[in-house]
Design an enzyme around this catalytic site. Structure first.
Site, PDB file in Angstrom:
ATOM      1  N   SER A   7       0.852  -1.196   0.000  1.00  0.00           N
ATOM      2  CA  SER A   7       0.000   0.000   0.000  1.00  0.00           C
ATOM      3  C   SER A   7       0.882   1.238   0.000  1.00  0.00           C
ATOM      4  O   SER A   7       1.667   1.444   0.928  1.00  0.00           O
ATOM      5  CB  SER A   7      -0.900   0.020   1.233  1.00  0.00           C
ATOM      6  OG  SER A   7      -1.425   1.324   1.394  1.00  0.00           O
ATOM      7  N   HIS A  31      -1.511  -1.265  -4.064  1.00  0.00           N
ATOM      8  CA  HIS A  31      -2.740  -0.829  -3.398  1.00  0.00           C
ATOM      9  C   HIS A  31      -2.701   0.696  -3.222  1.00  0.00           C
ATOM     10  O   HIS A  31      -1.757   1.231  -2.642  1.00  0.00           O
ATOM     11  CB  HIS A  31      -2.851  -1.540  -2.053  1.00  0.00           C
ATOM     12  CG  HIS A  31      -4.140  -1.318  -1.328  1.00  0.00           C
ATOM     13  ND1 HIS A  31      -5.290  -2.025  -1.613  1.00  0.00           N
ATOM     14  CD2 HIS A  31      -4.459  -0.480  -0.316  1.00  0.00           C
ATOM     15  CE1 HIS A  31      -6.259  -1.633  -0.808  1.00  0.00           C
ATOM     16  NE2 HIS A  31      -5.780  -0.691  -0.003  1.00  0.00           N
ATOM     17  N   ASP A  33      -4.608   3.906  -1.744  1.00  0.00           N
ATOM     18  CA  ASP A  33      -5.624   4.310  -0.772  1.00  0.00           C
ATOM     19  C   ASP A  33      -6.082   5.734  -1.047  1.00  0.00           C
ATOM     20  O   ASP A  33      -5.333   6.695  -0.849  1.00  0.00           O
ATOM     21  CB  ASP A  33      -5.050   4.211   0.647  1.00  0.00           C
ATOM     22  CG  ASP A  33      -4.977   2.769   1.123  1.00  0.00           C
ATOM     23  OD1 ASP A  33      -6.018   2.070   1.043  1.00  0.00           O
ATOM     24  OD2 ASP A  33      -3.896   2.340   1.558  1.00  0.00           O
ATOM     25  N   MET A  35      -8.535   8.667  -0.018  1.00  0.00           N
ATOM     26  CA  MET A  35      -9.342   9.134   1.122  1.00  0.00           C
ATOM     27  C   MET A  35      -9.733  10.582   0.864  1.00  0.00           C
ATOM     28  O   MET A  35      -8.895  11.392   0.454  1.00  0.00           O
ATOM     29  CB  MET A  35      -8.522   9.044   2.410  1.00  0.00           C
ATOM     30  CG  MET A  35      -7.948   7.663   2.693  1.00  0.00           C
ATOM     31  SD  MET A  35      -7.155   7.616   4.307  1.00  0.00           S
ATOM     32  CE  MET A  35      -6.349   6.008   4.250  1.00  0.00           C
ATOM     33  N   HIS A  64      -8.497   1.588  -3.699  1.00  0.00           N
ATOM     34  CA  HIS A  64      -9.418   1.435  -2.564  1.00  0.00           C
ATOM     35  C   HIS A  64     -10.007   2.816  -2.271  1.00  0.00           C
ATOM     36  O   HIS A  64      -9.302   3.687  -1.781  1.00  0.00           O
ATOM     37  CB  HIS A  64      -8.614   0.865  -1.378  1.00  0.00           C
ATOM     38  CG  HIS A  64      -9.375   0.777  -0.102  1.00  0.00           C
ATOM     39  ND1 HIS A  64      -8.745   0.567   1.109  1.00  0.00           N
ATOM     40  CD2 HIS A  64     -10.700   0.866   0.171  1.00  0.00           C
ATOM     41  CE1 HIS A  64      -9.658   0.531   2.068  1.00  0.00           C
ATOM     42  NE2 HIS A  64     -10.851   0.718   1.532  1.00  0.00           N
ATOM     43  N   MET A  66     -11.935   5.200  -0.246  1.00  0.00           N
ATOM     44  CA  MET A  66     -12.523   5.547   1.052  1.00  0.00           C
ATOM     45  C   MET A  66     -13.066   6.963   0.929  1.00  0.00           C
ATOM     46  O   MET A  66     -12.485   7.936   1.428  1.00  0.00           O
ATOM     47  CB  MET A  66     -11.447   5.448   2.148  1.00  0.00           C
ATOM     48  CG  MET A  66     -11.103   4.000   2.492  1.00  0.00           C
ATOM     49  SD  MET A  66      -9.530   3.849   3.356  1.00  0.00           S
ATOM     50  CE  MET A  66      -8.409   3.844   1.964  1.00  0.00           C
ATOM     51  N   MET A 134     -11.493  -5.127   5.671  1.00  0.00           N
ATOM     52  CA  MET A 134     -10.678  -4.196   6.455  1.00  0.00           C
ATOM     53  C   MET A 134     -10.363  -4.874   7.788  1.00  0.00           C
ATOM     54  O   MET A 134     -11.272  -5.289   8.510  1.00  0.00           O
ATOM     55  CB  MET A 134     -11.435  -2.883   6.717  1.00  0.00           C
ATOM     56  CG  MET A 134     -11.620  -1.984   5.513  1.00  0.00           C
ATOM     57  SD  MET A 134     -10.135  -1.631   4.580  1.00  0.00           S
ATOM     58  CE  MET A 134      -9.091  -0.851   5.812  1.00  0.00           C
ATOM     59  N   ASP A 172      -6.765  -6.030   4.458  1.00  0.00           N
ATOM     60  CA  ASP A 172      -6.081  -4.725   4.453  1.00  0.00           C
ATOM     61  C   ASP A 172      -6.073  -4.142   5.861  1.00  0.00           C
ATOM     62  O   ASP A 172      -7.134  -3.828   6.407  1.00  0.00           O
ATOM     63  CB  ASP A 172      -6.859  -3.810   3.491  1.00  0.00           C
ATOM     64  CG  ASP A 172      -6.278  -2.414   3.375  1.00  0.00           C
ATOM     65  OD1 ASP A 172      -5.178  -2.178   3.894  1.00  0.00           O
ATOM     66  OD2 ASP A 172      -6.948  -1.567   2.748  1.00  0.00           O
ATOM     67  N   GLY A 173      -4.869  -3.988   6.414  1.00  0.00           N
ATOM     68  CA  GLY A 173      -4.728  -3.302   7.692  1.00  0.00           C
ATOM     69  C   GLY A 173      -3.991  -4.146   8.717  1.00  0.00           C
ATOM     70  O   GLY A 173      -4.416  -5.252   9.045  1.00  0.00           O
TER      71      GLY A 173
HETATM   72  C1  DX5 Z   1      -6.129   2.006   5.837  1.00  0.00           C
HETATM   73  C2  DX5 Z   1      -5.763   1.657   4.427  1.00  0.00           C
HETATM   74  C3  DX5 Z   1      -4.696   0.644   4.313  1.00  0.00           C
HETATM   75  C4  DX5 Z   1      -3.369   1.060   4.892  1.00  0.00           C
HETATM   76  C5  DX5 Z   1      -2.841  -0.126   5.590  1.00  0.00           C
HETATM   77  O1  DX5 Z   1      -7.276   2.798   5.829  1.00  0.00           O
HETATM   78  O2  DX5 Z   1      -6.883   1.183   3.717  1.00  0.00           O
HETATM   79  O3  DX5 Z   1      -4.525   0.193   2.980  1.00  0.00           O
HETATM   80  O4  DX5 Z   1      -2.414   1.458   3.942  1.00  0.00           O
HETATM   81  O5  DX5 Z   1      -1.694   0.252   6.275  1.00  0.00           O
HETATM   82  P1  DX5 Z   1      -0.955  -0.753   7.248  1.00  0.00           P
HETATM   83  O6  DX5 Z   1      -0.504  -1.908   6.420  1.00  0.00           O
HETATM   84  O7  DX5 Z   1       0.142   0.070   7.777  1.00  0.00           O
HETATM   85  O8  DX5 Z   1      -1.961  -1.166   8.315  1.00  0.00           O
HETATM   86 ZN    ZN Z   2      -6.590   0.231   1.711  1.00  0.00          ZN
END
Ligand code: DX5
Ligand code: ZN
Length: 218
Positions: A7, A31, A33, A35, A64, A66, A134, A172-173
């Protein structure tokens, strides 16, 4: 053998192409992210960054979303070169979004938060390519893995296999060398890892170690 999806949330955004290149030998997808500062408090990146990454890597771009209004962004992500967009089931009926993604030739992802029951995504299982779990609350990298999500992964694995579906299960996470093994044994096909890869002294080695812990070769 499953797949590793670094990610870029935890990568150096000012040096993104080099960061991606560094992990390329151990990455199966990238990946991304996205947001919007509303669905989650944080504001990150959008389609313009995907457009710039597209000619710099051959990796599958796993976006992804969000965001509160993913429908407003799908056209831009498709044009930018996203391979799939993954939308949150918490926003309501995702079917109109699936149709638009298909129309653009993108693969279709659906994601649910740790507290959202598996029942919320099961009605869509036959219409999607990726089901994302998640294992932290969305919004930040570097949070601790929530182990009870593994029960949902196990249950989804059983249903997907029983029905002979091709949907990939992605988590993920909080993925690191310890939790990767748990997620893989529960049946996850794709492991997303941000901080455990990009904040490691050697990101390529960190990705390799996560892969080896998840799917040991010896
Ligand atoms: C969180 C994201 C993840 C994030 C995960 O909202 O969707 O993709 O990058 O990070 P790590 O692997 O550090 O938990
Ligand atoms: Zn993510």
């Amino acid at each position: 053998m499953g797949k590793i999806a670094p990610s870029i949330l935890s990568a150096d955004f000012a040096d993104l192409a080099a960061e991606v290149e560094r992990v390329r030998p151990q990455a199966d997808l990238l990946h991304v992210d996205v947001m919007d500062g509303h669905f989650v408090p944080v504001l990150t990146i959008g389609a313009p960054v995907v457009r710039c990454l597209r000619p710099r890597t051959d990796l599958y771009l796993d976006c992804h979303l969000m965001v509160n209004n993913p429908g407003d962004l799908l056209d831009d992500f498709a044009k930018a070169g996203a391979d799939s967009c993954t939308v949150h089931v918490e926003l309501g009926d995702p079917r109109p979004l699936f149709d638009r993604m298909r129309a653009h030739g993108m693969r279709v992802g659906l994601v649910h938060n740790p507290e959202t029951p598996l029942d919320a995504v099961l009605p869509y299982l036959e219409e999607i390519d990726l089901l994302l779990f998640m294992s932290v609350n969305p919004g930040w990298g570097g949070q601790a893995f929530i182990p009870k999500v593994l029960d949902k992964v196990r249950e989804a694995r059983r249903i997907v296999d029983d029905r002979g579906l091709a949907v990939e299960l992605e988590i993920d996470g909080g993925i690191n060398t310890e939790t990767a093994a748990l997620a893989a044994s529960a049946g996850a096909d794709i492991l997303v890892a941000g901080s455990a890869i990009f904040r490691a002294p050697d990101p390529l080695e960190a990705a390799r170690a996560i892969r080896e812990c998840a799917w040991p070769t010896s």
